[in-house]
Every structure is written in structure tokens, then in C-alpha cells.
Motif scaffolding. Structure first.
Motif, PDB file in Angstrom:
ATOM      1  N   GLY A 228      69.422  23.361  38.987  1.00 34.10           N
ATOM      2  CA  GLY A 228      68.659  23.035  40.181  1.00 34.10           C
ATOM      3  C   GLY A 228      68.329  21.550  40.189  1.00 34.10           C
ATOM      4  O   GLY A 228      67.426  21.118  39.479  1.00 34.10           O
ATOM      5  N   VAL A 229      69.086  20.774  40.973  1.00 34.33           N
ATOM      6  CA  VAL A 229      68.750  19.362  41.169  1.00 34.33           C
ATOM      7  C   VAL A 229      68.066  19.300  42.534  1.00 34.33           C
ATOM      8  O   VAL A 229      68.728  19.147  43.567  1.00 34.33           O
ATOM      9  N   CYS A 230      66.740  19.495  42.528  1.00 31.13           N
ATOM     10  CA  CYS A 230      66.003  19.667  43.781  1.00 31.13           C
ATOM     11  C   CYS A 230      65.467  18.319  44.280  1.00 31.13           C
ATOM     12  O   CYS A 230      65.051  17.483  43.482  1.00 31.13           O
ATOM     13  N   HIS A 231      65.487  18.153  45.612  1.00 34.68           N
ATOM     14  CA  HIS A 231      65.064  16.899  46.247  1.00 34.68           C
ATOM     15  C   HIS A 231      63.853  17.112  47.147  1.00 34.68           C
ATOM     16  O   HIS A 231      63.724  18.152  47.785  1.00 34.68           O
ATOM     17  N   VAL A 257      61.462  24.294  34.914  1.00 32.91           N
ATOM     18  CA  VAL A 257      62.124  25.383  35.631  1.00 32.91           C
ATOM     19  C   VAL A 257      63.060  24.843  36.722  1.00 32.91           C
ATOM     20  O   VAL A 257      62.954  23.687  37.138  1.00 32.91           O
ATOM     21  N   CYS A 258      63.950  25.721  37.201  1.00 35.78           N
ATOM     22  CA  CYS A 258      65.040  25.252  38.052  1.00 35.78           C
ATOM     23  C   CYS A 258      64.570  24.783  39.426  1.00 35.78           C
ATOM     24  O   CYS A 258      65.259  23.992  40.067  1.00 35.78           O
ATOM     25  N   ASN A 259      63.406  25.242  39.898  1.00 32.39           N
ATOM     26  CA  ASN A 259      62.960  24.794  41.222  1.00 32.39           C
ATOM     27  C   ASN A 259      61.999  23.601  41.142  1.00 32.39           C
ATOM     28  O   ASN A 259      61.370  23.243  42.137  1.00 32.39           O
ATOM     29  N   ALA A 260      61.911  22.976  39.967  1.00 33.49           N
ATOM     30  CA  ALA A 260      61.118  21.747  39.844  1.00 33.49           C
ATOM     31  C   ALA A 260      61.894  20.590  40.479  1.00 33.49           C
ATOM     32  O   ALA A 260      63.115  20.591  40.547  1.00 33.49           O
ATOM     33  N   HIS A 311      72.587  12.879  39.383  1.00 34.25           N
ATOM     34  CA  HIS A 311      73.116  14.224  39.072  1.00 34.25           C
ATOM     35  C   HIS A 311      72.185  15.019  38.153  1.00 34.25           C
ATOM     36  O   HIS A 311      72.428  16.202  37.912  1.00 34.25           O
ATOM     37  N   ALA A 312      71.151  14.370  37.607  1.00 36.08           N
ATOM     38  CA  ALA A 312      70.441  14.958  36.460  1.00 36.08           C
ATOM     39  C   ALA A 312      69.481  16.081  36.844  1.00 36.08           C
ATOM     40  O   ALA A 312      68.745  15.988  37.822  1.00 36.08           O
ATOM     41  N   GLU A 313      69.514  17.169  36.049  1.00 39.14           N
ATOM     42  CA  GLU A 313      68.447  18.167  36.065  1.00 39.14           C
ATOM     43  C   GLU A 313      67.631  17.905  34.795  1.00 39.14           C
ATOM     44  O   GLU A 313      67.944  18.391  33.714  1.00 39.14           O
ATOM     45  N   TYR A 314      66.564  17.083  34.941  1.00 35.45           N
ATOM     46  CA  TYR A 314      65.843  16.637  33.746  1.00 35.45           C
ATOM     47  C   TYR A 314      65.118  17.785  33.066  1.00 35.45           C
ATOM     48  O   TYR A 314      65.073  17.886  31.862  1.00 35.45           O
ATOM     49  N   LEU A 315      64.457  18.635  33.857  1.00 32.31           N
ATOM     50  CA  LEU A 315      63.599  19.702  33.310  1.00 32.31           C
ATOM     51  C   LEU A 315      62.471  19.135  32.448  1.00 32.31           C
ATOM     52  O   LEU A 315      61.944  19.831  31.581  1.00 32.31           O
ATOM     53  N   GLU A 316      62.126  17.871  32.656  1.00 32.04           N
ATOM     54  CA  GLU A 316      60.967  17.295  31.966  1.00 32.04           C
ATOM     55  C   GLU A 316      60.354  16.237  32.880  1.00 32.04           C
ATOM     56  O   GLU A 316      60.777  16.083  34.025  1.00 32.04           O
ATOM     57  N   LEU A 317      59.358  15.512  32.390  1.00 32.27           N
ATOM     58  CA  LEU A 317      58.598  14.612  33.260  1.00 32.27           C
ATOM     59  C   LEU A 317      59.343  13.291  33.507  1.00 32.27           C
ATOM     60  O   LEU A 317      58.858  12.201  33.168  1.00 32.27           O
ATOM     61  N   ILE A 318      60.492  13.400  34.110  1.00 32.32           N
ATOM     62  CA  ILE A 318      61.271  12.235  34.543  1.00 32.32           C
ATOM     63  C   ILE A 318      61.614  12.487  36.012  1.00 32.32           C
ATOM     64  O   ILE A 318      61.904  13.621  36.397  1.00 32.32           O
ATOM     65  N   GLY A 338      73.371  17.065  45.181  1.00 43.77           N
ATOM     66  CA  GLY A 338      72.561  18.278  45.044  1.00 43.77           C
ATOM     67  C   GLY A 338      73.328  19.398  44.382  1.00 43.77           C
ATOM     68  O   GLY A 338      74.549  19.347  44.207  1.00 43.77           O
ATOM     69  N   SER A 339      72.606  20.456  44.022  1.00 44.56           N
ATOM     70  CA  SER A 339      73.225  21.610  43.368  1.00 44.56           C
ATOM     71  C   SER A 339      73.109  22.840  44.251  1.00 44.56           C
ATOM     72  O   SER A 339      73.248  23.959  43.776  1.00 44.56           O
ATOM     73  N   LEU A 340      72.837  22.645  45.550  1.00 43.95           N
ATOM     74  CA  LEU A 340      72.698  23.738  46.521  1.00 43.95           C
ATOM     75  C   LEU A 340      71.504  24.629  46.208  1.00 43.95           C
ATOM     76  O   LEU A 340      71.453  25.769  46.639  1.00 43.95           O
ATOM     77  N   HIS A 341      70.549  24.136  45.436  1.00 39.27           N
ATOM     78  CA  HIS A 341      69.413  24.969  45.053  1.00 39.27           C
ATOM     79  C   HIS A 341      68.290  24.871  46.098  1.00 39.27           C
ATOM     80  O   HIS A 341      68.216  25.716  47.001  1.00 39.27           O
ATOM     81  N   THR A 342      67.489  23.825  46.064  1.00 34.20           N
ATOM     82  CA  THR A 342      66.283  23.762  46.898  1.00 34.20           C
ATOM     83  C   THR A 342      65.978  22.323  47.299  1.00 34.20           C
ATOM     84  O   THR A 342      66.028  21.435  46.452  1.00 34.20           O
ATOM     85  N   GLU A 343      65.691  22.110  48.585  1.00 38.49           N
ATOM     86  CA  GLU A 343      65.353  20.761  49.057  1.00 38.49           C
ATOM     87  C   GLU A 343      64.208  20.892  50.061  1.00 38.49           C
ATOM     88  O   GLU A 343      64.136  21.841  50.840  1.00 38.49           O
TER      89      GLU A 343
END
Lengths: 418, 418
Positions: A228-231, A257-260, A311-318, A338-343
Motif C-alpha cells: 500500500g503506497v497510499c497518497h 499497516v498497509c493503509n498508512a 515507490h516506497a512503502e515505508y511502514l515507519e515514520l518516514i 501508486g499501488s492501487l490501494h488507497t488515496e
């Protein structure tokens, strides 16, 4: 029997039993789930004992304390598992729903009726609660289910299965409709992924490497969810307080989590006014910023962003940050990276909000709300069996309905084709 | 460029162009389809000339006269192709439809909106009209499309594509949204089936061997349709006139198609009265009967049926016939030997009709109507892109809607997750 032969038998028996599951009344399925919940609670001490075997083996194997915590069952977790089954029992039954009906010129009445998918294979990692959760959702939707959990949890998973199966047996339902694969060898997974005659869908739940392994080897359709590369796009007309609240929530409320949130896009007209403010807030919350040149002009603490950051899915505070000329550039960025997840968009402009919601084709698109709502429970699906970032069959968070398909039903009075 | 490189470029360009297609208004898409229809008619002589090259090559290759007939284009067939495009233009646009919307306790409004799938690959055999039909349906649903027709029709297919693309160009729509693969090598198909990053769905249209080849090699989801072993169950309460009319229509009106009848199941209570009558009628229509022992007791002209007959998709004037004890045995037979395509019951009994329609989980289930209605046009879908006998994504005849998926849309006013 070899492992391959055992897997083939499990799959064949599940197919056979799925015909019985498909015909069960809603009352019978709900009664079964409630009895299963009671039985789990009544068997707490046995479950905790079997779980201890997994924990001991895990300690010897040197599992991390985070892994051991996910693996652990105690009284309150068993109660939570039972409550999960009761919640599934309370959901409306999707099977048998006629979603539409219309009439043809020859007076045929044609409709579409929801039916179970058939047999579903779930391949997952260490959490034993998935065993009960996933089984409940698959059974409620009238399917057979084959569960293949992580080898670390095998005693716990088999114990849960025994308890659930005992209730099926009491209710006269073939226990082959719910099987936990009783061995840990990878050969078993590979053979399972070949049973396309008997299994209709595979849902892998776990990290990207598990999902890639399953996709690579499966002859059965797989629901995929890589990342989830969310914008969040902050439009020129955004309410700054709202934009800040949404960005902070989406980035920091649960970063792993993936929707972050992973990237913010800022309209150039508000770069000068909004960036210093949001950058200061995020820096104060220990979020590392990586921006393009324009963003860094107004936020000197930000590091330069590279192509990889988009492109990054950091999954941390970045958080990656970019300034865009307009809505079109924001949408192009999302389409490209994007990864087609959530925007999400933050805007006060009607036309912009409508274009964003129509033209961004990710699985969840929000106006003026946090990306963290992209979740089956939050969206109101009742429960979530997984999430799909590919468009076939289901797209986005998946609930009970996504474990069904529809057939055409036709009511005639003797019509033939001329 | 090598063939593989060309295919990769076609797929990448189609993905890019699909973003433009996804945003086109219904009016723009319909105008394009109507202009394409006019252009096809205006280019009839060019099309017939290009088609002649395929026919000449086909004659030299020794194609059967049936194959050559399917390949042939003349003025009336070009007109029919153009009319097909006009019919697709007249269908409602599925894209943007909000299929449902609900409110959450935090006042978020959550809905599901139809969006295009993205890029669709169609792999088909000799009929050049599929080129225009399939292109029209994919474009109308806002998708990019890559067409790979049979090598026998390559001049015709490329000529059709040039005409359609010229209209896209005039309308300012990137022609990469519609490509006919310009070479016949199998290497091209294999490479196409690997482009899972750029192509969302593969629809093979043709015989079982084509479909098995595609399924075997594709990394992209495939809509499958192997065969149609369709059943009619004549219940004890059936109106004999109606049962005869339906069986005769389903078996003989067009025996070579997938929704034609292959096996009848007769309730034992009417074996003695109905079998002599239906057997005589069918024999009179030159239908060869293959029955179980009980059926043959009342129809001496029937040959003995073997296990293979229950699995057979004859596609000719042969019919398997079996006597069953009751509805349960009929359903068990269908579950065991059916192909999940189409099944019908003839009955006057309310409870029996309801059980049949609920419990038979084939893609199309009919009460008192011919199996021949299992067709996108007959069921009212407007046009048919194909048919699916697997349950994922779509099940049964597929229309425009099946070339779309749904995303979640969320209207908020600043909500964040707590």
C-alpha cells in the motif's frame, strides 16, 4: 499416503463437502458458528496447553519476541476469537440474495443470485486467530475451506480445528468442509496450489514474499495484495486544519499497516503557506521527511527524495512529499507510483473533489478523510477476509460477499428459443 | 525490436492509454463507436480486398470450407459488424455507476463505483468480426484492448484495426488503447501472457485446446470456458407438452453450441409415461439416444450409456438419458458430471422449482425454459464478450459490466481514525 496424496484427498473431500455447505440454511450456519464460539471458550485450557507446545518450539527455534507474542494464546485471546465467530454469526447471510431481477420481452424473468464460491484455500503465517476467523467467514458464505497456517502455529491451529470440527460433526455437517493441513512441509503447499479442480480461490495472508511465492506456483486464482503506497493530495482549496489532521492521522496513528500514508502531494498554490506548517508538525512527531526540491524550499529539514522514495512503502515514520502543479499532475503521480490501494484528497472545491473520486482508480478513494479507513470493518463490511489490490473478482477490502459469486436464475413458463 | 520487445511495448503503451480511456465521457465513447461504424461501412471495398488475401492464403493452406466461410467478409458482413458497434454505442455506460452507498456511524458516506478493469487481452481464432465486436465492448467499458486473432485472419484484422484507429486518432484518443498484434508467431502470445504488470485480464475465445494453452501459460487472470454439459431434469410433476418442447428446442435448435442440451434426467415416477413419448419424438428428429438401463426399458431404440456419456459434450444430435429417483439424485448427477454451465428443470411443483433454483450452482439455472437462453443477448446483457464457467470475477455469460470492477468511494468531512 504421501503428502501429495493426502493433499489431493483433502481437496477432493472439501469439494464434496462444499455441496452440503452450499445448501445449509442461514439458521443452521449461524447456530454452528455460535456453538463453535462456545466450544472454543469451553476448551480454553486445552488450547492454551497446545499453544504452549508451539511457544516452546518457537523459543527453541529463536523466534523474535514479536513473533512469539503474535503466536501466543491466553484466556482473553481465546475469548476474542470466540467473539469473532459470534460477530460473523450476526452478519447477514449473502447466500441466496437476488441482487437484481428483470423481465425479457418473451416474459422470461431473469435474475442474479449469490452463491458460494465453492472451496477456498487460505495460506497464512503465525497468528492462530486467523484459523478461527477465516474458517468462520468461509463457512458463513457457504464454502468449504482448507487452512494452511504457519508451521510455528501448527499445534494451536490443529487444536482449534478439532474443536470447530467437533461442532460440525454434532450438527451433522461433514467435517471435510473445514480442514487444517496437518503437516508443515512446503511440498504440501505446492500440491495444494495445483488442485484447481477442487479449489476455487486461494487467499494468501502475510508478507510480500509469501504472496509472491503463492502467485508464482498457483494454478488456482489468487487474491493478491502486495503493498500500500497510499497518497494524500492537498488541493489549493484545502482547509489546512483538516489537511493537517488527516495527514497526521494517516501517517502516525499506526504507521506499520498497509493503509498508512506514504506520500503527500501538495498543490503549488499552497506550497508556501501549508508546507512550513505541516513540516513543523510532522517533524515534531518525529516523522522523517523526504521532499522534492520545491518542498524542501519551504521545509529545510526535509532530505532530498529520490525516485525510490516515490515507490516506497515505508511502514515507519518516514514520509515522501512532492509539490504538484495541479490535480492532473497529482493523478499522474498516483497512476505512476501508486499501488492501487488507497488515496485521499483534501479539498473544499466541488469540481475537484468529483474529478478526484472519478478519475483515481485505486481500490479506495476518499474525499476529506484519512486513508486509515480503508479497512473492511471501518468501511462497514462487518469483517474482512483480506484485501485485494488487483481488479479481478474483488478490489479493495473483502468481506463475506467477496466469498460468493452470482449465478443467473431464469423463471419461465415454457419458453423456447426460436 | 524483437517480437518480445514489441509485445512489451504494446502492453506498456496500452496501459498508458487505458488511463485516458478510463476518463472518457459516455458521449465521447459513443460518438467514437458510431464514427467507427460509419468508417467500416465506408471502407467496405478495402476490407473485402484485404480479406481476399486471407482467403487466398487459407485456400492454399487447405482450410476447410467451413473455416473459409467463417473467415470471409462481404458487404453484408461488414454492415453487420458496423451494426454491432452501433448496438454497443446504444448500451448504457457501466463506468461511474455507483452500485450502492451507505453511511457509517461516524457519518462517512461509503459507496462502490464501477471503474474499467484496465487493459484486456483477447485471444481468438478465425472470425474477423470478433475484432470489431470485442474492441467495441472493451472500449465502451473504458478499457484498453489488445487483440490477438488467428493468423488466418491477420490481413482482415489489421485492416479493421487501421479503420478503427483512424477514428480514435481523429477524436484525439491514443490509438495504443486498441492494438491488433501485427504478427502471427506463437512467441508473441507467450510474451503477451507474461505482461501481468500491464494487462489485467485475458479472455480466450475459441476451442478447448486454445483455452487450455492460454491457461497453462498465462500469468494474467484468465476467464475460462471449457465446455457445456447442459442438463434438463423432467420432474414427476412436469407438463409433458412443455417438457417435450423444451427438450426438443434445447437439443435440436442448434446442437453445435455450448448451451445445447446433452443429458436428460427423468424422474422415475414418469419414466413409464414420458420416456416412450420423448424417445419417439427425438428418434423422429434423428437424435441418437444413449440411456441407462431403466431408460432403455421404455425406449428400446436407445443404446446403452457408458460413464463417458455422462461427461460428454456431444455438440451433435446425440443425447444421454438417465432415470433418477428424485430431485436429490438429479442434483447429485449434475454436481458430479456437469460443467457448471446451464441446467433446467421442467416442473409444476413450487417447492421443487425453488429447491432446484437454489441448490443447483451452475452459471445459469432455469425453471421451465430452454437451456438455449444461456446467452448474453438472450438474457438481456445487450452484448456478450464471452462466457465464464469458473466462479471468480464473473460466472456465466459476460456483458459490459463484467469488463469493469468496483472501487470503494468515501465522502468525508474531515474524519480521522481513533
Amino acid at each position: 499416503m504421501t503428502i501429495a496424496e493426502q493433499i489431493r484427498k483433502i481437496a477432493r473431500d472439501a469439494r464434496q463437502a462444499s455441496h452440503v455447505m452450499a445448501r445449509l440454511s442461514s439458521g443452521a450456519k449461524n447456530g454452528l458458528l455460535l456453538a463453535m464460539a462456545d466450544a472454543l471458550v469451553a476448551s480454553t485450557s486445552m488450547l492454551v496447553e497446545e499453544n504452549r507446545k508451539d511457544l516452546t518450539a518457537g523459543e527453541q527455534k529463536g523466534l523474535s519476541s514479536a513473533m512469539l507474542d503474535r503466536l501466543m494464546l491466553d484466556e482473553s485471546r481465546v475469548r476474542a476469537m470466540a467473539d469473532g465467530l459470534r460477530e460473523v454469526a450476526a452478519l447477514p447471510d449473502p447466500v441466496g440474495e437476488v441482487t437484481r431481477m428483470w423481465k425479457r420481452p418473451n416474459d422470461l424473468q431473469v435474475g442474479k443470485m449469490r452463491i458460494p464460491l465453492g472451496v477456498i484455500g487460505i495460506i497464512y503465517e503465525a497468528r492462530p486467530n486467523v484459523t478461527a476467523d477465516a474458517a468462520a467467514l468461509c463457512l458463513k458464505a457457504g464454502n468449504g475451506v482448507i487452512l494452511r497456517g504457519g508451521s510455528e502455529a501448527i499445534h494451536s491451529n490443529l487444536a482449534i480445528a478439532r474443536i470447530l470440527q467437533a461442532e460440525m460433526d454434532k450438527a451433522g455437517i461433514p467435517t471435510a468442509a473445514l480442514t487444517v493441513v496437518p503437516f508443515a512441509e512446503r511440498e504440501g503447499v505446492l500440491e495444494l496450489l495445483k488442485q484447481e479442480e477442487c479449489i476455487d480461490l486461494i487467499i494468501p495472508r502475510g508478507g510480500e514474499s509469501l504472496i509472491r511465492f503463492v502467485v508464482e506456483h498457483s494454478k488456482i486464482p489468487v487474491i493478491k495484495h502486495y503493498k500500500g503506497v497510499c497518497h494524500v493530495f492537498v488541493d489549493a482549496s484545502a482547509d489546512f486544519d483538516m489537511a493537517e489532521r488527516i495527514i497526521v492521522n494517516a501517517k502516525t496513528q499506526r504507521p506499520g499497516v498497509c493503509n498508512a500514508l506514504e506520500t503527500i502531494l501538495i498543490h503549488k498554490d499552497v506550497a508556501e503557506t501549508f508546507i512550513p506548517r505541516i513540516a513543523a508538525t510532522l517533524t515534531g512527531l518525529k516523522v522523517e521527511l523526504r521532499g522534492d526540491d520545491c518542498f524542501r524550499q519551504f521545509a529545510s529539514q526535509a532530505k532530498p527524495a529520490t525516485e525510490e522514495d516515490w515507490h516506497a512503502e515505508y511502514l515507519e515514520l518516514i514520509l515522501a512529499a512532492r509539490v504538484v502543479d495541479d490535480l492532473d499532475e497529482a493523478i499522474d503521480h498516483i497512476n505512476r507510483y501508486g499501488s492501487l490501494h488507497t488515496e485521499a484528497i483534501v479539498t473544499r472545491d466541488y469540481a475537484t473533489s468529483q474529478r478526484f473520486i472519478r478519475e483515481v482508480n485505486s481500490s479506495c478513494v476518499l474525499i476529506n478523510a484519512s486513508t486509515r479507513f480503508a479497512d473492511g470493518n471501518q468501511l462497514g463490511l462487518g469483517a474482512e477476509i483480506g484485501i485485494s489490490t488487483t481488479k479481478l473478482h474483488s478490489f479493495g477490502p473483502m468481506g463475506l460477499e467477496d466469498l460468493t459469486t452470482t449465478k443467473f436464475i431464469v423463471y419461465g413458463d415454457g419458453q423456447v428459443r426460436t
